[in-house]
Design an enzyme around this catalytic site. Structure first.
Site, mmCIF file in Angstrom:
data_model
loop_
_atom_site.group_PDB
_atom_site.id
_atom_site.type_symbol
_atom_site.label_atom_id
_atom_site.label_comp_id
_atom_site.label_asym_id
_atom_site.label_seq_id
_atom_site.Cartn_x
_atom_site.Cartn_y
_atom_site.Cartn_z
ATOM 1 N N ASP A 102 43.365 -36.815 -24.005
ATOM 2 C CA ASP A 102 42.331 -36.887 -22.976
ATOM 3 C C ASP A 102 41.127 -37.630 -23.570
ATOM 4 O OD1 ASP A 102 40.776 -36.200 -20.712
ATOM 5 O OD2 ASP A 102 41.839 -34.291 -20.558
ATOM 6 N N ASP A 204 39.295 -39.548 -18.483
ATOM 7 C CA ASP A 204 38.453 -38.661 -17.690
ATOM 8 C C ASP A 204 37.485 -39.450 -16.800
ATOM 9 O OD1 ASP A 204 37.559 -35.769 -17.437
ATOM 10 O OD2 ASP A 204 35.665 -36.661 -18.051
ATOM 11 N N GLU A 259 41.737 -40.613 -14.188
ATOM 12 C CA GLU A 259 41.263 -39.617 -13.233
ATOM 13 C C GLU A 259 40.225 -40.299 -12.346
ATOM 14 O OE1 GLU A 259 39.124 -35.260 -12.911
ATOM 15 O OE2 GLU A 259 38.374 -36.743 -14.304
ATOM 16 N N HIS A 333 43.247 -28.182 -14.291
ATOM 17 C CA HIS A 333 42.241 -27.245 -14.795
ATOM 18 C C HIS A 333 40.945 -27.246 -14.000
ATOM 19 C CE1 HIS A 333 41.134 -31.150 -16.105
ATOM 20 N NE2 HIS A 333 39.978 -30.708 -16.553
ATOM 21 N N ASP A 334 40.833 -28.125 -13.001
ATOM 22 C CA ASP A 334 39.618 -28.176 -12.184
ATOM 23 C C ASP A 334 39.845 -27.615 -10.785
ATOM 24 O OD1 ASP A 334 38.147 -29.489 -14.183
ATOM 25 O OD2 ASP A 334 38.832 -31.460 -13.503
#
Ligand code: GLC
Length: 569
Positions: A102, A204, A259, A333-334
């Site tokens: 990431d 990200d 993302e 995870h969000d």
């Protein structure tokens, strides 16, 4: 490397997302670590996983659980050492799997050396690594942009008398990509990890890196996220992606997923069409906003099923026509757990988890499984805000009350929407703390672990785990699942999502009843004639004991979901 003989080997892959803090603790600290992941590699290999997306393990004050990076090329001691990382990378390779890191370069932590330098003085050589602005005439923030985590997107620095931009937490300072020195640093840190042999990167919020250099006010009413039209898919973002592709992604043959926050289909085609030389694939979030009234995350509404189906279908067709590639996901995870959000997480928990899996894995794209999804982990049952850990949840809890909500009202919204819903520890077995830690877990462990855990499901051929394993295998076996054309079949049925993938003499048909009620589904005449009557159908996956025959009209039990393969004679 085993799979790397074709440029797009990752189209057949399944990615598993590891949230290291909650995966497996080997030290008793209450937080997961790299050695914990090494211990569980056999488990992931057994599931059929090809790529492991490891979320940030870099040095970080952890104000946003590692998305606030203070050193891009060192491991956070809580997670282990560089030697642990090297061992992880070697163990992953040894199993013919791949590691995807990431990379968080829209912003760095304010504790990063660059920022510490930058705030020394206005003429420090690192000043221009970040985005500084004078106060507005008459004082106050330079414009009305809002942080995604609530409150203004600007922080004042007393010593130098200027504001710096923070689109997320106030300790996540946005990097200034206009500055070529910043881009050099990004290339350098990516090279560092590529040289260590990782196979790819998840980037990200990468579509936020290019800001409108006029920094205009937003005419919205200053809600979280306002200002986004001035930096989302911004003016130079494609140029920057091409630069990274040319300098890093291509030379190292990396798989990359961006993302993309509040993006558009047109932009995602540009990001992921191979001829553009940017990224391998993109995450978009439109289908996960179907329960946001007017786009507002912090207001509740039952989700709009028709919108969910239309959005998924539009992105299927659009990306296929534009030769782009989707990253497929319902969880990360969000997000709260899709199982609790879109289906039934109590009576029909197992059926629901399998339905979501079948629906997703039949689509075109590369599927992402977020830890716990493969055992049907629901949202935890929260007792109060003090159990929550996320900086966003706590900010919003305060802001909602400032806006007039009672503490109960505010908490009711947050318990549904909090990112903590997906961040509770992995449930490995029925020993204390679900086998996650021998210490005190950093966030609560779901108390249903004696019933829902990996060990039990490994031994149960009907488990959610085995369903995932089957679906992951199917995508390796049937090329039609990779490149078959998507066709939506359900014509706005209020409960059913049905689609097919078509290629030559084959069709895959996926039919899912997204409701607690039994229902009847009818295929259109033309499709029935063309396919249902044309050849035998083989059931590839299903979630009920009794499976109805694939025929023009079908009765579907609650949350029933099937995938068939038809071969025309
Ligand atoms: C991404 C991450 C999220 C993080 C944010 C800021 O959306 O997925 O967890 O808080 O970026 O880095």
């Amino acid at each position: 490397m085993e799979h790397s003989h074709t440029a797009d080997w990752w189209k057949k892959s399944t990615v598993y997302q590891v949230y290291p803090k909650s995966f497996k603790d080997t030290t008793g600290s209450g937080e997961g670590d790299i050695r914990g992941l090494i211990e569980k590699l056999d488990y992931l290999q057994g599931l059929g996983i090809d790529i492991i997306w490891l979320q940030p393990v870099y040095v970080s004050p952890q104000n946003d659980n590692g998305y606030d990076v203070a050193d891009y090329c060192e491991i956070n001691p809580e997670y282990g050492t560089m030697a642990d990382f090297d061992e992880l990378a070697a163990e992953v390779r040894r199993r013919n799997m791949h590691l995807m890191l990431d990379i968080v370069v829209n912003h760095s932590s304010t504790e990063h050396r660059w920022f510490q330098e930058a705030k020394q003085s206005r003429n420090n050589p690192y000043r221009d690594y970040y985005i500084w602005k004078d106060p507005a005439p008459g004082g106050g923030v330079p414009n009305n942009w809002q942080s995604k985590f609530g409150g203004p997107a600007w922080q004042y620095d007393e010593a130098t008398g200027q504001y710096f931009l923070t689109l997320f937490d106030k300790t996540q300072a946005d990097l200034n990509w206009e500055n070529p020195a910043v881009r050099e640093e990004v290339v350098k840190l990516m090279t560092f990890w590529a040289e260590k042999g990782v196979s790819g990167f998840r980037l990200d919020v990468i579509n936020l890196i290019s800001k409108d250099q006029n920094f205009p006010d937003d005419d919205g009413s200053a809600r979280p996220g306002d200002g986004r039209k001035f930096y989302t898919d911004g003016p130079r973002v494609h140029e920057y992606m091409k630069e990274l592709n040319r300098r890093i992604f291509k030379p190292y043959n990396l798989v990359t997923v961006g993302e993309m926050s509040s993006t558009s289909l047109e932009n995602c085609i540009l990001y992921s069409n191979p001829e553009q030389n940017e990224l391998s694939m993109t995450f978009n979030f439109h289908h996960l906003k179907v329960d946001y009234p007017n786009g507002q995350k912090w207001e509740l509404m039952p989700y709009d099923f028709e919108q969910l189906k239309s959005l998924l279908s539009r992105w299927q067709t659009g990306m296929q026509e534009g030769c782009g590639w989707n990253a497929l996901f319902f969880n990360n995870h969000d997000q709260p757990r899709a199982l609790s959000r879109f289906t039934d997480d109590s009576e029909y928990r197992v059926e629901s988890a399998k339905l979501l899996a079948t629906t997703l894995h039949g689509l075109q794209g590369t599927p992402y499984v977020f830890q716990g999804e493969e055992i049907g982990l629901p949202n935890p049952k929260w007792n109060g805000i003090e159990e929550m850990r996320d900086v966003e949840s706590h900010n919003i809890y305060r802001i909602l009350q400032e806006q007039g909500k009672s503490p109960e009202e505010a908490f009711n919204i947050i318990r549904e929407r909090s990112r903590d819903n997906s961040r509770t520890p992995m449930l490995w077995d029925s020993t204390p703390n679900a086998g996650f830690t021998s210490g005190t877990p950093w966030i609560k462990v779901d108390e249903r672990y004696p019933e829902i855990n990996v060990e039990r499901q490994l031994h149960d051929p009907d488990s959610v785990y085995h369903h995932y394993k089957k679906l992951i295998g199917l995508r390796k076996k049937h090329q039609i699942l990779i490149d078959g054309t998507f066709v939506r079949l359900d014509e706005a049925h209020p409960q059913v999502f049905a689609y097919s993938r078509v290629k030559g003499q084959e069709a895959v048909v996926v039919v899912s009843n997204f409701s607690k009620e039994q229902t009847v589904f009818q295929f259109a005449d033309a499709f029935a004639e063309e396919w249902l009557e044309a050849g035998p159908a083989e059931l590839l996956a299903g979630n009920t004991k009794q499976v109805p025959p694939l025929w023009k009209e079908m009765a579907l039990s609650p949350f029933a979901s099937y995938m068939w393969l038809i071969r025309r004679k």
